[in-house]
Design an enzyme around this catalytic site. Structure first.
Site, PDB file in Angstrom:
ATOM      1  N   SER A 123      -0.404   6.719   0.602  1.00 50.67           N
ATOM      2  CA  SER A 123      -1.187   7.326   1.681  1.00 50.67           C
ATOM      3  C   SER A 123      -2.405   8.072   1.116  1.00 50.67           C
ATOM      4  O   SER A 123      -3.238   7.469   0.448  1.00 50.67           O
ATOM      5  CB  SER A 123      -0.280   8.244   2.505  1.00 50.67           C
ATOM      6  N   ASP A 139       1.777   0.055  10.602  1.00 51.76           N
ATOM      7  CA  ASP A 139       1.430   1.418  10.189  1.00 51.76           C
ATOM      8  C   ASP A 139       0.450   1.998  11.203  1.00 51.76           C
ATOM      9  O   ASP A 139      -0.715   1.614  11.248  1.00 51.76           O
ATOM     10  CB  ASP A 139       0.807   1.389   8.794  1.00 51.76           C
ATOM     11  N   HIS A 197       4.569   3.427   8.197  1.00 54.19           N
ATOM     12  CA  HIS A 197       3.720   4.006   7.162  1.00 54.19           C
ATOM     13  C   HIS A 197       4.411   4.169   5.808  1.00 54.19           C
ATOM     14  O   HIS A 197       3.854   3.795   4.775  1.00 54.19           O
ATOM     15  CB  HIS A 197       3.188   5.365   7.633  1.00 54.19           C
TER      16      HIS A 197
END
Length: 275
Positions: A112, A218, A248
């Site tokens: 991320s 996601d 995610h």
């Protein structure tokens, strides 16, 4: 080749740009490579125990730290004004890992926001890395950043735990984790995210072997902008795989074993081939 010894993390401590940086190491018997784990926004390295244990079992000496303002590290919570400072902080972790395991190849694994940091790290320090793996990375652009910069007051909306994984236990653990930040974004951090994305976009492609992994479902960091950016940033030695239905946190998804199998296959092929 796997290592059957259970890996127990030990604490590390560094001095970073905002004060103390809390780190962790997960040992491996006779390691053949070093894995550096770079966590995402609002979370901390302790959420990667299962990932670290799997990597250690496969011969990695695993290291991670809590970014400034995150987890057990010093700094105002989730306040980052310049991600170049965070890259500098992360270099201290790499130096420690190399000092303890001289000569081993280093693989940087970022998730991320940590994927964004890892991409920038690979641009700045290509000679230090054998490979880089990005999981659900913030690359190219992020609609959430653009939206937050466009409002007069950032809403006090925490991350929706249902966007993390199809496994409801992951969201429940996230909500109950006291080291996770459950408050709003801070405007200086949002500006710094936008600046870092711009810097990555105008810098050279990643030159080391690189793997981009992303969940197709996601909703927190949608795959589209990252896939588009990867076509420019991945370089000639890059690969990419998307996982249908995955959200995610693909390392915490219902198909997490598949994801880690893919990661380790890439590492074995590109970095640490086994005889």
């Amino acid at each position: 080749m796997t290592n059957d010894v259970q890996s127990q993390p030990s604490a590390l401590e560094f001095t970073g740009h905002a004060g103390k940086l809390a780190g962790r190491r997960w040992p491996s018997v006779n390691p053949t490579w070093i894995a550096l784990l770079c966590h995402g926004y609002g979370e901390h390295s302790g959420r990667y125990d299962a990932v670290a244990e799997r990597l250690a079992a496969d011969g990695a000496a695993v290291y991670a730290l809590d970014h400034a303002g995150h987890g057990r590290s010093d700094g105002e919570r989730v306040l980052i004004t310049d991600f170049e400072d965070v890259v500098d902080d992360f270099a201290r972790l790499e130096w420690t890992a190399r000092a303890e395991h001289p000569g081993l190849p280093v693989v940087l694994i970022g998730h991320s926001m940590g994927g964004m940091i890892a991409a920038r790290y690979a641009q700045r320090h290509p000679d230090e890395l054998a490979a880089v793996v990005l999981s659900g990375p913030v690359l190219g652009s992020w609609a959430a950043v653009d939206a937050l910069l466009g409002v007069a007051e950032i809403p006090d909306d925490p991350i929706d735990p249902q966007t993390l994984s199809r496994d409801p236990a992951v969201g429940e653990a996230y909500v109950n984790d006291e080291l996770v930040w459950h408050g709003p974004f801070k405007r200086p951090t949002v500006r710094a995210l936008a600046t870092c994305l711009e810097t990555i976009n105008r810098s050279q492609p990643i030159s080391v072997p690189a793997l981009h992994l992303h969940g197709e479902d996601d909703q927190l960091v949608p795959a589209g902008p990252s896939v588009e950016a990867w076509a420019r940033l991945g370089g000639r030695r890059s690969e990419e795989k998307l996982y249908p239905g995955a959200r995610h946190e693909i390392f915490n998804e219902t198909n997490k074993n598949e994801v880690l199998d893919d990661l380790l296959s890439f590492v074995r092929r590109e970095v640490a081939p086994q005889g």
